[in-house]
Design an enzyme around this catalytic site. Structure first.
Site, PDB file in Angstrom:
ATOM      1  N   ASN A   1     104.199 -27.977 -24.628  1.00  0.00           N
ATOM      2  CA  ASN A   1     102.821 -28.417 -24.394  1.00  0.00           C
ATOM      3  C   ASN A   1     102.854 -29.848 -23.825  1.00  0.00           C
ATOM      4  O   ASN A   1     103.358 -30.766 -24.475  1.00  0.00           O
ATOM      5  CB  ASN A   1     102.065 -28.360 -25.730  1.00  0.00           C
TER       6      ASN A   1
ATOM      7  N   ASP B   1     100.188 -31.670 -22.830  1.00  0.00           N
ATOM      8  CA  ASP B   1      98.882 -32.354 -22.909  1.00  0.00           C
ATOM      9  C   ASP B   1      99.029 -33.873 -22.974  1.00  0.00           C
ATOM     10  O   ASP B   1      98.264 -34.617 -22.365  1.00  0.00           O
ATOM     11  CB  ASP B   1      98.130 -31.944 -24.186  1.00  0.00           C
ATOM     12  N   HIS B   2     100.015 -34.321 -23.763  1.00  0.00           N
ATOM     13  CA  HIS B   2     100.062 -35.766 -24.024  1.00  0.00           C
ATOM     14  C   HIS B   2     100.704 -36.583 -22.905  1.00  0.00           C
ATOM     15  O   HIS B   2     100.665 -37.811 -22.939  1.00  0.00           O
ATOM     16  CB  HIS B   2     100.661 -36.022 -25.398  1.00  0.00           C
TER      17      HIS B   2
ATOM     18  N   HIS C   1      96.232 -27.463 -22.854  1.00  0.00           N
ATOM     19  CA  HIS C   1      94.937 -27.225 -23.488  1.00  0.00           C
ATOM     20  C   HIS C   1      93.871 -27.942 -22.680  1.00  0.00           C
ATOM     21  O   HIS C   1      93.850 -29.172 -22.634  1.00  0.00           O
ATOM     22  CB  HIS C   1      95.006 -27.772 -24.935  1.00  0.00           C
TER      23      HIS C   1
ATOM     24  N   ARG D   1      90.454 -29.079 -22.832  1.00  0.00           N
ATOM     25  CA  ARG D   1      89.416 -29.261 -23.856  1.00  0.00           C
ATOM     26  C   ARG D   1      88.061 -29.485 -23.215  1.00  0.00           C
ATOM     27  O   ARG D   1      87.969 -29.956 -22.086  1.00  0.00           O
ATOM     28  CB  ARG D   1      89.752 -30.499 -24.709  1.00  0.00           C
TER      29      ARG D   1
ATOM     30  N   ARG E   1      89.867 -34.565 -22.494  1.00  0.00           N
ATOM     31  CA  ARG E   1      90.502 -35.827 -22.911  1.00  0.00           C
ATOM     32  C   ARG E   1      91.954 -35.930 -22.432  1.00  0.00           C
ATOM     33  O   ARG E   1      92.502 -37.007 -22.357  1.00  0.00           O
ATOM     34  CB  ARG E   1      90.451 -35.997 -24.426  1.00  0.00           C
ATOM     35  N   HIS E   2      92.574 -34.790 -22.106  1.00  0.00           N
ATOM     36  CA  HIS E   2      93.919 -34.870 -21.499  1.00  0.00           C
ATOM     37  C   HIS E   2      93.983 -34.002 -20.237  1.00  0.00           C
ATOM     38  O   HIS E   2      93.691 -34.478 -19.166  1.00  0.00           O
ATOM     39  CB  HIS E   2      95.054 -34.617 -22.508  1.00  0.00           C
TER      40      HIS E   2
ATOM     41  N   GLU F   1      95.554 -22.961 -23.363  1.00  0.00           N
ATOM     42  CA  GLU F   1      94.809 -22.965 -24.619  1.00  0.00           C
ATOM     43  C   GLU F   1      93.365 -23.371 -24.319  1.00  0.00           C
ATOM     44  O   GLU F   1      93.145 -24.386 -23.658  1.00  0.00           O
ATOM     45  CB  GLU F   1      95.412 -23.977 -25.589  1.00  0.00           C
TER      46      GLU F   1
ATOM     47  N   THR G   1      93.285 -33.748 -33.151  1.00  0.00           N
ATOM     48  CA  THR G   1      94.038 -32.620 -32.618  1.00  0.00           C
ATOM     49  C   THR G   1      93.500 -31.344 -33.260  1.00  0.00           C
ATOM     50  O   THR G   1      92.581 -31.408 -34.088  1.00  0.00           O
ATOM     51  CB  THR G   1      95.547 -32.802 -32.897  1.00  0.00           C
ATOM     52  N   THR G   2      94.041 -30.183 -32.882  1.00  0.00           N
ATOM     53  CA  THR G   2      93.551 -28.913 -33.426  1.00  0.00           C
ATOM     54  C   THR G   2      93.925 -28.838 -34.903  1.00  0.00           C
ATOM     55  O   THR G   2      95.086 -28.679 -35.254  1.00  0.00           O
ATOM     56  CB  THR G   2      94.166 -27.737 -32.637  1.00  0.00           C
TER      57      THR G   2
ATOM     58  N   GLU H   1      99.118 -16.816 -32.857  1.00  0.00           N
ATOM     59  CA  GLU H   1      99.985 -17.979 -33.025  1.00  0.00           C
ATOM     60  C   GLU H   1      99.604 -18.575 -34.376  1.00  0.00           C
ATOM     61  O   GLU H   1      98.430 -18.931 -34.591  1.00  0.00           O
ATOM     62  CB  GLU H   1      99.780 -18.987 -31.890  1.00  0.00           C
TER      63      GLU H   1
ATOM     64  N   HIS I   1     102.461 -26.187 -33.882  1.00  0.00           N
ATOM     65  CA  HIS I   1     101.698 -27.360 -34.326  1.00  0.00           C
ATOM     66  C   HIS I   1     102.523 -28.206 -35.300  1.00  0.00           C
ATOM     67  O   HIS I   1     102.950 -27.732 -36.343  1.00  0.00           O
ATOM     68  CB  HIS I   1     100.358 -27.026 -35.002  1.00  0.00           C
TER      69      HIS I   1
ATOM     70  N   HIS J   1     103.408 -32.575 -29.028  1.00  0.00           N
ATOM     71  CA  HIS J   1     103.342 -34.002 -29.310  1.00  0.00           C
ATOM     72  C   HIS J   1     104.706 -34.615 -29.622  1.00  0.00           C
ATOM     73  O   HIS J   1     105.073 -35.661 -29.072  1.00  0.00           O
ATOM     74  CB  HIS J   1     102.356 -34.249 -30.464  1.00  0.00           C
TER      75      HIS J   1
HETATM   76  N1  PXP Z   1      99.945 -24.467 -30.343  1.00  0.00           N
HETATM   77  C1  PXP Z   1      98.609 -24.637 -30.206  1.00  0.00           C
HETATM   78  C2  PXP Z   1      97.741 -23.415 -30.150  1.00  0.00           C
HETATM   79  C3  PXP Z   1      98.051 -25.925 -30.115  1.00  0.00           C
HETATM   80  O1  PXP Z   1      96.721 -26.070 -29.992  1.00  0.00           O
HETATM   81  C4  PXP Z   1      98.919 -27.035 -30.110  1.00  0.00           C
HETATM   82  C5  PXP Z   1      98.359 -28.419 -29.949  1.00  0.00           C
HETATM   83  O2  PXP Z   1      97.487 -28.686 -30.932  1.00  0.00           O
HETATM   84  C6  PXP Z   1     100.292 -26.816 -30.253  1.00  0.00           C
HETATM   85  C7  PXP Z   1     100.775 -25.532 -30.373  1.00  0.00           C
HETATM   86  C8  PXP Z   1     101.278 -27.946 -30.238  1.00  0.00           C
HETATM   87  O3  PXP Z   1     101.121 -28.765 -31.326  1.00  0.00           O
HETATM   88  P1  PXP Z   1     101.918 -30.149 -31.346  1.00  0.00           P
HETATM   89  O4  PXP Z   1     101.406 -30.962 -30.217  1.00  0.00           O
HETATM   90  O5  PXP Z   1     101.622 -30.712 -32.687  1.00  0.00           O
HETATM   91  O6  PXP Z   1     103.381 -29.804 -31.173  1.00  0.00           O
END
Ligand code: PXP
Length: 245
Positions: free
Chosen positions: A10, A12-13, A46, A48, A52-53, A73, A103-104, A154, A195, A218
């Site tokens: 992921n 996003d960050h 993701h 959103r 935001r990202h 996502e 975060t989620t 998931e 996550h 993250h």
């Molecule tokens: N899976 C889903 C569905 C998510 O929404 C996220 C981000 O919140 C992640 C995995 C990855 O989580 P993380 O960034 O904590 O590794």
């Protein structure tokens, strides 16, 4: 025998960091390319509601640059479903979204939102997009997912990750995930997880039979500041492979 667990990274960050200054770096598409070159199986992003990202432009650029599948996502609402059907990624994962959350924070309450979900699902079920739902490891949620006609979940591993420092809590959280994987599989549901996963806490999740995909963001992006994105991904891949042997 070695089970192969797909790894989704992921990114996003990378976009969070870019948006901190509003310019073009770090370049999200370049990050996606590095993820692909590092042998990851999926790019996860993701989009959103508050952008935001990741934004639609990132999604478009990633889809036209990398050859590995994209796992998008989104919140399960008509605006986001329109984005999904327009850009047509291979995978879509429905996640809960709360405007104020950092975060989620938990899984989607499929049981509670069943009617709304069935309605929005109609338009996306006519596409070839493979759907999954991000849920807490909970039997009621698995049953509701099955009733919706979605065959992949998931599991949100946030509670496991947050409890990782206390041994008795790890045992409790792992047991919850393990039991729900068994229940999901008995119901014909595929199991992903993600996550809060790190080099330290991922082995116990990867070792659970039945997990076929992990999505990690993250921690990888944070570690890459010190070690480089490719090295961080390769190290995570290696740890997952070792743990799932
Ligand atoms: N899976 C889903 C569905 C998510 O929404 C996220 C981000 O919140 C992640 C995995 C990855 O989580 P993380 O960034 O904590 O590794």
């Amino acid at each position: 025998m070695n089970r192969y667990i797909r790894l989704g990274i992921n990114i996003d960050h990378v976009a969070t960091l870019r948006n901190a200054r509003g310019g073009n770096f770090p370049d999200v598409t370049k990050a996606a390319k590095i993820v692909e070159e590092s042998g990851a199986d999926l790019i996860t992003v993701h989009v959103r509601e508050d952008r935001r990202h990741i934004n639609e432009n990132d999604l478009k650029n990633i889809l036209s640059t990398v050859n590995i599948p994209v796992n998008l996502e989104i919140a399960a609402n008509s605006e986001m479903i329109e984005i999904a059907t327009q850009y047509n990624p291979k995978f879509v994962c429905f996640v809960p979204e709360n405007r104020k959350e950092i975060t989620t924070e938990g899984g989607l309450d499929v049981a509670k939102n069943f009617k709304v979900l069935s309605k929005v699902l109609k338009s996306i079920s006519e596409t070839k997009i493979n759907l999954s739902i991000f849920i807490d490891p909970d039997k009621e949620q698995i049953k509701a997912t099955k009733d919706l006609g979605i065959s992949t979940v998931e599991f949100h591993t946030g509670s496991y990750a947050n409890n990782f420092i206390k041994k008795e809590n790890i045992v409790r959280e792992l047991k919850k995930i393990e039991e729900n994987i068994i229940f999901a599989k008995e119901n014909g549901i595929n199991c992903h997880a993600g996550h809060g996963l790190t080099f330290e806490n991922v082995p116990k999740i990867a070792a659970l039979p039945g997990i076929i995909e992990l999505n990690i963001g993250h921690f990888i992006i944070a570690d890459s500041i010190f070690n480089g994105l490719q090295n961080s991904i390769l190290k995570m891949r290696n740890i997952i492979t070792q743990a799932s042997t």
